[in-house]
Design an enzyme around this catalytic site. Structure first.
Site, short mmCIF file in Angstrom:
data_model
loop_
_atom_site.label_atom_id
_atom_site.label_comp_id
_atom_site.label_asym_id
_atom_site.label_seq_id
_atom_site.Cartn_x
_atom_site.Cartn_y
_atom_site.Cartn_z
N ASP A 30 2.45 -2.81 -5.09
CA ASP A 30 3.80 -2.80 -5.66
C ASP A 30 3.74 -3.41 -7.06
O ASP A 30 3.12 -4.46 -7.27
CB ASP A 30 4.75 -3.60 -4.75
CG ASP A 30 6.20 -3.33 -5.08
OD1 ASP A 30 6.92 -2.82 -4.22
OD2 ASP A 30 6.63 -3.64 -6.23
N ILE A 31 4.39 -2.73 -7.99
CA ILE A 31 4.33 -3.15 -9.39
C ILE A 31 5.19 -4.40 -9.65
O ILE A 31 4.98 -5.11 -10.64
CB ILE A 31 4.75 -1.97 -10.30
CG1 ILE A 31 4.12 -2.08 -11.68
CG2 ILE A 31 6.25 -1.81 -10.38
CD1 ILE A 31 4.22 -0.77 -12.47
N HIS A 100 9.06 4.65 2.24
CA HIS A 100 7.91 3.78 1.99
C HIS A 100 8.03 2.52 2.82
O HIS A 100 9.13 2.09 3.17
CB HIS A 100 7.82 3.43 0.50
CG HIS A 100 9.07 2.84 -0.06
ND1 HIS A 100 10.14 3.62 -0.47
CD2 HIS A 100 9.46 1.55 -0.26
CE1 HIS A 100 11.11 2.84 -0.91
NE2 HIS A 100 10.73 1.59 -0.78
N PHE A 101 6.87 1.94 3.09
CA PHE A 101 6.79 0.70 3.86
C PHE A 101 6.16 -0.37 2.97
O PHE A 101 5.12 -0.12 2.35
CB PHE A 101 5.92 0.89 5.11
CG PHE A 101 6.51 1.80 6.13
CD1 PHE A 101 6.52 3.18 5.94
CD2 PHE A 101 7.06 1.29 7.30
CE1 PHE A 101 7.08 4.03 6.88
CE2 PHE A 101 7.62 2.14 8.25
CZ PHE A 101 7.63 3.51 8.04
N HIS A 102 6.78 -1.53 2.93
CA HIS A 102 6.21 -2.66 2.20
C HIS A 102 5.31 -3.45 3.16
O HIS A 102 5.70 -3.71 4.30
CB HIS A 102 7.32 -3.62 1.74
CG HIS A 102 8.30 -3.02 0.78
ND1 HIS A 102 8.24 -3.24 -0.58
CD2 HIS A 102 9.38 -2.22 0.99
CE1 HIS A 102 9.25 -2.60 -1.16
NE2 HIS A 102 9.95 -1.98 -0.24
P1 AMP Z 1 12.67 -0.33 -2.18
O1 AMP Z 1 13.59 -1.36 -2.77
O2 AMP Z 1 12.39 -0.59 -0.72
O3 AMP Z 1 13.09 1.08 -2.47
O4 AMP Z 1 11.27 -0.59 -2.89
C1 AMP Z 1 10.78 0.15 -3.95
C2 AMP Z 1 9.58 -0.62 -4.47
O5 AMP Z 1 8.84 0.24 -5.31
C3 AMP Z 1 9.93 -1.88 -5.28
O6 AMP Z 1 9.38 -3.02 -4.65
C4 AMP Z 1 9.30 -1.61 -6.64
O7 AMP Z 1 8.75 -2.75 -7.21
C5 AMP Z 1 8.26 -0.56 -6.31
N1 AMP Z 1 7.90 0.32 -7.41
C6 AMP Z 1 8.73 1.03 -8.19
N2 AMP Z 1 8.03 1.75 -9.09
C7 AMP Z 1 6.72 1.50 -8.85
C8 AMP Z 1 5.51 1.95 -9.43
N3 AMP Z 1 5.49 2.79 -10.46
N4 AMP Z 1 4.34 1.46 -8.94
C9 AMP Z 1 4.35 0.60 -7.91
N5 AMP Z 1 5.46 0.15 -7.30
C10 AMP Z 1 6.64 0.58 -7.77
#
Ligand code: AMP
Ligand code: ZN
Length: 138
Positions: A30-31, A100-102
């Site tokens: 995650d960025i 997506h899954f964190h």
């Molecule tokens: P959510 O709030 O569950 O939709 O999480 C989306 C996640 O995607 C967030 O934690 C962002 O930091 C992450 N994210 C968004 N763009 C990117 C990217 N280009 N590369 C990696 N992670 C990203």
């Protein structure tokens, strides 16, 4: 989904810090991490939410989550646990509309907080909700 940022990552149009991939699944860091090593696991195909994800791909994603979490536990110093977080729809905090899954590594005293104020429910109310949901489970 031409505009989907995660689809662009899958297609290689946007870079990512890749951890793992197979035919159906991609995992990358995650960025904007909640903690060091915070990873995301996604299906390569675009689906908006968990409810749109076909069982076969869900199985692959789940296996990948386990692989990434297991590696995180042994590879990163001081990691003592992890949370799996998965949000569906805007109201639940979903920002990227590609399921997506964190995988969030946890450390003692890391100050992350996924706790909520505990509510109260009478048994009759629980029964009522159980009846409503049970009747719709396919
Ligand atoms: P959510 O709030 O569950 O939709 O999480 C989306 C996640 O995607 C967030 O934690 C962002 O930091 C992450 N994210 C968004 N763009 C990117 C990217 N280009 N590369 C990696 N992670 C990203
Ligand atoms: Zn997408």
């Amino acid at each position: 989904m031409d505009e989907c940022i995660f689809c662009k990552i899958v297609k290689g149009e946007i870079p990512c810090t890749k951890l793992y991939e197979n035919e159906q699944v991609l995992s990358f860091l995650d960025i904007m991490p909640a903690s060091k090593g915070h990873a995301l696991v996604i299906p390569k195909n675009h689906y908006a939410t968990l409810l749109d994800l076909p069982h076969k791909e869900l199985k692959s994603v789940t296996k990948a989550i386990q692989k990434v979490a297991a590696a995180t536990m042994v590879a990163l110093p001081g990691v003592q646990g992890f949370n799996i977080l998965q949000s569906n729809h805007k109201v639940a905090g979903q920002v990227v509309p590609h399921v997506h899954f964190h995988v969030i590594p946890r450390h003692e005293n890391d100050k992350l907080n996924f706790a909520w104020e505990q509510g109260k429910a009478e048994i009759e109310e629980l029964k009522k909700y159980a009846e409503l949901v049970k009747g719709k489970i396919k």
